[in-house]
Motif scaffolding. Structure first.
Motif, PDB file in Angstrom:
ATOM      1  N   ASP A 192       0.839  -1.215   0.000  1.00 52.32           N
ATOM      2  CA  ASP A 192       0.000   0.000   0.000  1.00 52.32           C
ATOM      3  C   ASP A 192       0.861   1.246   0.000  1.00 52.32           C
ATOM      4  OD1 ASP A 192      -2.262  -1.536  -0.012  1.00 52.32           O
ATOM      5  OD2 ASP A 192      -2.597  -1.428   2.173  1.00 52.32           O
ATOM      6  N   MET A 196       0.966   4.115  -2.840  1.00 55.34           N
ATOM      7  CA  MET A 196       0.723   5.521  -2.515  1.00 55.34           C
ATOM      8  C   MET A 196       1.880   6.397  -2.986  1.00 55.34           C
ATOM      9  SD  MET A 196      -0.957   5.122   1.284  1.00 55.34           S
ATOM     10  CE  MET A 196      -1.017   6.904   1.542  1.00 55.34           C
ATOM     11  N   GLU A 199       1.548   6.867  -6.646  1.00 53.27           N
ATOM     12  CA  GLU A 199       0.495   7.829  -6.962  1.00 53.27           C
ATOM     13  C   GLU A 199       0.970   9.248  -6.704  1.00 53.27           C
ATOM     14  OE1 GLU A 199      -2.435   7.438  -8.296  1.00 53.27           O
ATOM     15  OE2 GLU A 199      -2.203   5.263  -8.510  1.00 53.27           O
ATOM     16  N   ARG A 200       1.684   9.464  -5.596  1.00 50.71           N
ATOM     17  CA  ARG A 200       2.207  10.787  -5.298  1.00 50.71           C
ATOM     18  C   ARG A 200       3.202  11.243  -6.379  1.00 50.71           C
ATOM     19  NH1 ARG A 200       2.912   8.703   0.110  1.00 50.71           N
ATOM     20  NH2 ARG A 200       1.216   9.421   1.485  1.00 50.71           N
TER      21      ARG A 200
END
Length: 218
Positions: A192, A196, A199-200
């Motif tokens: 996860d 993340m 995505e950032r």
């Protein structure tokens, strides 16, 4: 025991004296006989010493031991550890068939298993559930062998309390399962976090591109 002189010096030996009256020419005489029973005495002494050693081991053993008549299955001897383990007095075990003794009624020592033991001369059960006279549940390792004593077959049953060993093994299994679950959970958290971060990173790239387009437009 007497000491006799030989060419090698004094020799200790056991002799059996016998006197038998006889009539010779109408007169009563006695015939003296001597039998050397040294070998027999030594054999008896060695046997008694062996039996004493066995009895001491039997009484001091930290496993439960039952001795059975191999033909009938009746208990002919039981050691103190067995009595303490099951909480039964000696009188309630001696002379009974093994499958008549409380803790063994519904487990390994059934008549069918006894017949199997007579045929194979060896049986083993691991983690066998039993109940003491006081109702306590225990797990035991049950091993039986057939062997000969004075030309007669007897059965020796060794019963070892493995309750604590089983509990320790079960606890280790639970810890391993928990460790596996924790590892899977940790891997999920790491995945996860990685997702993340990706995505950032995409958002940062998009923001930079948007700022460049805005700057060109102005």
């Amino acid at each position: 025991m007497v000491s006799l002189e030989s060419s090698q010096g004094p020799v200790a030996c056991w002799l059996r004296f016998g006197v038998e009256p006889v009539m010779i020419n109408g007169q009563r005489h006695a015939v003296l006989s001597l039998d050397d029973i040294t070998a027999q005495k030594r054999a008896n002494h060695d046997m008694e010493a062996s039996e004493t050693r066995y009895r001491r081991l039997f009484e001091a053993a930290k496993d439960g031991i039952l001795i059975l008549n191999a033909d009938t299955g009746q208990v002919v001897d039981v050691n103190p550890f067995m009595l303490d383990l099951l909480g039964y007095p000696r009188a309630e075990i001696l002379g009974k068939h093994l499958w008549e003794v409380g803790p063994f009624k519904d487990v390994a020592a059934s008549k069918v298993s006894f017949a199997e033991l007579q045929a194979r001369e060896y049986v083993r059960y691991d983690g066998l559930p039993m109940e003491t006279r006081g109702g306590q549940k225990v797990e035991v390792e049950f091993v039986s062998n057939v062997y000969r004593v004075d030309k007669q077959k007897v059965i020796q049953c060794n019963i070892r309390d493995v309750t604590e060993r089983k509990k320790a093994a079960e606890e280790n299994r639970r810890l391993l399962e928990r460790s596996d679950r924790d590892r899977v959970a940790l891997l999920g958290i790491l995945e996860d976090q990685k997702r993340m971060e990706e995505e950032r990173a995409k958002m940062r790239v998009q923001l930079i591109q948007a700022q460049k387009l805005e700057a060109i437009g102005t």
